[in-house]
Every structure is written in C-alpha cells, then in structure tokens.
Design a protein around this motif. Structure first.
Motif, short mmCIF file in Angstrom:
data_model
loop_
_atom_site.label_atom_id
_atom_site.label_comp_id
_atom_site.label_asym_id
_atom_site.label_seq_id
_atom_site.Cartn_x
_atom_site.Cartn_y
_atom_site.Cartn_z
N LEU A 34 1.89 1.85 -3.55
CA LEU A 34 0.75 2.36 -4.30
C LEU A 34 0.57 3.86 -4.07
O LEU A 34 0.41 4.63 -5.02
CB LEU A 34 -0.53 1.62 -3.92
CG LEU A 34 -1.81 2.18 -4.55
CD1 LEU A 34 -1.80 2.00 -6.07
CD2 LEU A 34 -3.03 1.54 -3.93
N VAL A 76 -2.20 -5.01 -5.63
CA VAL A 76 -1.80 -4.48 -4.33
C VAL A 76 -2.02 -5.52 -3.25
O VAL A 76 -2.95 -6.32 -3.33
CB VAL A 76 -2.63 -3.21 -3.98
CG1 VAL A 76 -2.24 -2.63 -2.64
CG2 VAL A 76 -2.50 -2.16 -5.08
N THR A 100 0.84 -1.20 0.00
CA THR A 100 0.00 0.00 0.00
C THR A 100 0.88 1.25 0.00
O THR A 100 0.51 2.26 -0.61
CB THR A 100 -0.96 0.02 1.19
OG1 THR A 100 -0.23 -0.16 2.41
CG2 THR A 100 -2.02 -1.08 1.06
#
Length: 149
Positions: free
Chosen positions: A39, A53, A36
């Motif tokens: 991302l 993810v 995460t």
C-alpha cells in the motif's frame, strides 16, 4: 454418558465459534488484499486508492472502537476510520491481524482533531498538550473490516 458427550460437543462448538473471524461493516473477503508495505509503495504514485489491505492493529479507540491504527513499515501507523461512522470494531484487538477495504489517501490532520484522537486513545492531559503541529499522514476510510482470529 449421553450428557457427557453433549457437554463435550457443546464445548467444542463454543470453542470453534470463538475462533472465527469477526466481520464489521460491509461484508468483505480477504482475497487480493495488499500488505501495508505494498500500500505504501502504491501511494507514492497516486493521491487516493480504492483497495483492500491486511495489517496488524497497533491501537484502537478506547471509547467506542470508532477507529484503529494499523502498523506500517518503518515504525509508522495509519489511522483507519469507518465509512459514515456506521460501524465500530472491538476495543480489544491490538496485535490482531485485520483486513479492511475502502479508500486510502494522504491527509493533513489538524491539531484539534489529533488532540481528540489522543483523548479517545486514553492519553494523559500532558501527552495531549504536547500535540502542537498538524500531521500529514496516510489514512484510510474502510467500508468493511475483518478481524482475524
């Protein structure tokens, strides 16, 4: 003795089956999934991103499992919905690790929709009434999800 061996083997196979990952939506793999944190960093330079993810589930829709929130860095969360409302995830996966593949993008969520999500999450009427501003946030539409065991 044969009956005892049979029941031990049956118990072992059930325990093994219960410990397997569960797949929802399109069949995906865990290969090359971003964290995460990765991302969030990538989304600083683009509006949308097709990606995979891995993260930890913070909460799930208590009505159907029709969305989940995944923990992001700095105490934030990202709402993950499921493409074309074609599949759901189990409602009891808070704290589990998930891998999901699809499209990430920034979105302003209107107050009416935020209130609907709060109701789905089982929030009280008082908590729902406190929602008065739209929310700009990172969101994700997943084609497939793996719930890790």
């Amino acid at each position: 003795m044969k009956a005892l061996v049979f029941f031990l083997a049956l118990g072992l196979s059930i325990a093994t089956a219960q410990a397997q990952d569960s797949y929802h939506g399109a069949k995906i793999t865990t290969d090359q999934a971003l964290s995460t944190k990765q991302l969030v960093e990538k989304m600083k330079t683009t509006d949308t991103l097709d990606t995979k993810v891995t993260g930890t589930v913070e909460s799930v829709c208590k009505m159907k499992g029709c969305w989940m929130k995944v923990k992001l860095p700095e105490g934030k969360t990202m709402r993950v919905s499921f493409k074309d409302y074609d599949f759901f995830v189990p409602k009891d996966i808070e704290g589990k690790t998930v891998v999901f593949e699809g499209k990430a993008f920034s979105r302003v969520t209107p107050v009416k929709e935020l209130k609907h999500y709060a109701e789905d999450a089982g929030k009280s009427k008082e908590e729902v009434a406190k929602i008065t501003e739209p929310e700009k946030a990172l969101v994700f539409v997943a084609d497939g999800v793996i719930v890790k065991q």
